[in-house]
Design a protein around this motif. Structure first.
Motif, PDB file in Angstrom:
ATOM      1  N   ALA A 157      11.374   6.348  -2.900  1.00  0.00           N
ATOM      2  CA  ALA A 157      10.308   5.472  -3.408  1.00  0.00           C
ATOM      3  C   ALA A 157       8.942   6.110  -3.151  1.00  0.00           C
ATOM      4  O   ALA A 157       8.056   6.093  -4.011  1.00  0.00           O
ATOM      5  N   ASP A 158       8.786   6.708  -1.978  1.00  0.00           N
ATOM      6  CA  ASP A 158       7.532   7.368  -1.612  1.00  0.00           C
ATOM      7  C   ASP A 158       7.246   8.551  -2.541  1.00  0.00           C
ATOM      8  O   ASP A 158       6.105   8.762  -2.960  1.00  0.00           O
ATOM      9  N   ALA A 159       8.313   9.295  -2.883  1.00  0.00           N
ATOM     10  CA  ALA A 159       8.139  10.457  -3.773  1.00  0.00           C
ATOM     11  C   ALA A 159       7.704   9.990  -5.163  1.00  0.00           C
ATOM     12  O   ALA A 159       6.843  10.610  -5.791  1.00  0.00           O
ATOM     13  N   ILE A 160       8.274   8.889  -5.623  1.00  0.00           N
ATOM     14  CA  ILE A 160       7.893   8.348  -6.938  1.00  0.00           C
ATOM     15  C   ILE A 160       6.437   7.907  -6.909  1.00  0.00           C
ATOM     16  O   ILE A 160       5.650   8.212  -7.803  1.00  0.00           O
ATOM     17  N   LEU A 161       6.069   7.195  -5.877  1.00  0.00           N
ATOM     18  CA  LEU A 161       4.679   6.730  -5.748  1.00  0.00           C
ATOM     19  C   LEU A 161       3.707   7.912  -5.769  1.00  0.00           C
ATOM     20  O   LEU A 161       2.709   7.901  -6.486  1.00  0.00           O
ATOM     21  N   PRO A 204      13.340  -4.841  -0.421  1.00  0.00           N
ATOM     22  CA  PRO A 204      12.077  -4.710  -1.160  1.00  0.00           C
ATOM     23  C   PRO A 204      11.410  -3.378  -0.795  1.00  0.00           C
ATOM     24  O   PRO A 204      11.627  -2.858   0.292  1.00  0.00           O
ATOM     25  N   VAL A 205      10.616  -2.845  -1.712  1.00  0.00           N
ATOM     26  CA  VAL A 205       9.750  -1.701  -1.414  1.00  0.00           C
ATOM     27  C   VAL A 205       8.315  -2.204  -1.479  1.00  0.00           C
ATOM     28  O   VAL A 205       7.937  -2.868  -2.441  1.00  0.00           O
ATOM     29  N   VAL A 206       7.546  -1.911  -0.444  1.00  0.00           N
ATOM     30  CA  VAL A 206       6.142  -2.314  -0.425  1.00  0.00           C
ATOM     31  C   VAL A 206       5.274  -1.102  -0.714  1.00  0.00           C
ATOM     32  O   VAL A 206       5.445  -0.051  -0.087  1.00  0.00           O
ATOM     33  N   ILE A 207       4.362  -1.245  -1.664  1.00  0.00           N
ATOM     34  CA  ILE A 207       3.387  -0.180  -1.929  1.00  0.00           C
ATOM     35  C   ILE A 207       2.159  -0.457  -1.070  1.00  0.00           C
ATOM     36  O   ILE A 207       1.646  -1.575  -1.043  1.00  0.00           O
ATOM     37  N   ARG A 208       1.714   0.562  -0.352  1.00  0.00           N
ATOM     38  CA  ARG A 208       0.512   0.443   0.471  1.00  0.00           C
ATOM     39  C   ARG A 208      -0.474   1.507   0.012  1.00  0.00           C
ATOM     40  O   ARG A 208      -0.106   2.697  -0.075  1.00  0.00           O
ATOM     41  N   PHE A 240       1.356   5.121   0.350  1.00  0.00           N
ATOM     42  CA  PHE A 240       2.745   5.363   0.741  1.00  0.00           C
ATOM     43  C   PHE A 240       3.552   4.099   0.486  1.00  0.00           C
ATOM     44  O   PHE A 240       2.992   3.081   0.052  1.00  0.00           O
ATOM     45  N   THR A 241       4.820   4.178   0.723  1.00  0.00           N
ATOM     46  CA  THR A 241       5.653   2.972   0.601  1.00  0.00           C
ATOM     47  C   THR A 241       6.235   2.615   1.965  1.00  0.00           C
ATOM     48  O   THR A 241       6.285   3.446   2.877  1.00  0.00           O
TER      49      THR A 241
END
Ligand code: XMP
Length: 326
Positions: free
Chosen positions: A228-232, A270-274, A249-250
């Motif tokens: 998820a972090d790589a996608i963000l 869940p994935v949280v976007i920060r 980051f996520t």
């Protein structure tokens, strides 16, 4: 610690020419300090230790040995980048330790954030120390200490954890960046030919993804976090936000919520976007991200990351929220 005050007449390094002057001076100083002895450096992949590595390679070549410890909590592709950038020059003098199993086994079942940090920091020192003891003829330890580390933490590079090495290892320190501010380190890094992605790397906590995989870390949730972090990061890059937003980051919290996938009920994370903007990380604001970008990232995470059924955007400023979730 003596001699830890930036000379008052020291010019700020803002241009390539000034960086080159600094580099030439440091090469002299390092050669004078080290002579024919060997130097050890913990190369985390962060800006500071990478710049020190590049500077030392230029100064003393293979009198330098670097140890890169992958604690299993690195972002996607990060250890690979360190190896790709430095292997060519250092060859066998770049020691890569894949500590993934060692770190993750120690962390299994540990949910307290401070305990997690202690385990990661403590284990890092032990791994590094084991390597240092194998290399018996090393006199010097190089550190990516920069001026804010000296001002804020009395000279101990806290997040590299190397400040805690046992004194019987008896190293003398080589700290060529100790009077530089972060922006100056970046100018020097560019002048040394390091890639932009390394020089403009966002701040990344020493405990790595460990503080973003909240609670007790599991390998499957950590894998989801890393993807998820790589996608963000990829989508922020494409949208031209890299370097414009201070840190992003996520986070994948350690609980699940219901969802439906292919007509079946699932119970997934869940994935949280920060994403935050700040000057000094003491307070932080949340940028108003483009809705289309948020939806695109959401769609990609939901389609590409196994075990995730929701994506959220954390709107909380610091204070009262901290930037990291743990
Ligand atoms: P917080 O979460 O306290 O974070 O608002 C402020 C900044 O510090 C980074 N951070 C860390 N850096 N070791 C580090 O080297 C740590 O344990 C650590 N915890 C937080 C965080 O990423 C943010 O930039």
């Amino acid at each position: 610690m003596e001699n830890n005050k930036r000379p008052e007449n020291m010019e700020r390094i803002t241009t390539k020419a000034l960086a080159e002057k600094f580099i030439a001076e440091q090469i002299e100083l390092i050669r004078k300090q080290v002579g024919k002895e060997k130097v050890l450096l913990a190369l985390s992949g962060g800006v500071d230790s990478s710049v020190v590595a590049a500077l030392l390679i230029k100064s003393i070549g293979k009198q330098l040995t670097c140890v890169h410890v992958n604690h299993g909590l690195m972002r996607k592709g990060e250890s690979e980048q360190v190896l790709a950038v430095f292997r060519k020059n250092l060859e066998e003098n770049l020691i890569y330790i894949d500590g993934t199993d060692r770190f993750l086994n120690k962390l299994a079942g540990v949910s307290d954030p401070e305990e997690k940090r202690k385990i990661i920091g403590g284990e890092f020192i032990r791994v590094f120390e084991e390597e240092a003891r194998k290399l018996s003829d090393i006199k010097f330890l190089a550190q990516g200490t920069i001026y804010p580390d000296i001002i804020e933490s009395k000279g101990v590079k806290a997040h590299h954890n190397v400040g805690g090495l046992p004194s019987d290892l008896n190293f003398q320190l080589v700290e060529p960046l100790k009077f530089l501010f972060k922006d100056e380190v970046r100018v020097v890094g560019l002048a040394l030919g390091l890639p932009d992605s390394m020089v403009y790397r966002q701040p990344f906590p020493g405990p790595g993804l460990g503080v973003r995989c909240t609670g007790a870390i599991t390998r499957d949730r950590l894998a989801a976090l890393r993807e998820a972090d790589a996608i963000l990061r990829e989508e922020f890059d494409k949208a031209g936000l890299a370097g414009k937003i201070w840190q992003y980051f996520t986070v994948v919290p350690d609980y699940r919520s219901t969802g439906v996938r292919d007509g079946k009920r699932v119970f997934d994370w869940p994935v949280v976007i920060r994403a935050v903007n700040t000057v000094d990380a003491m307070s932080a604001e949340v940028p108003e991200l483009d809705w289309k970008l948020l939806k695109k990232i959401t769609d990609r995470i939901l389609a590409e990351v196994p075990g995730v059924c929701r994506v959220l955007y954390d709107l909380s400023p610091k204070a009262p929220a901290t930037i990291e979730w743990e």
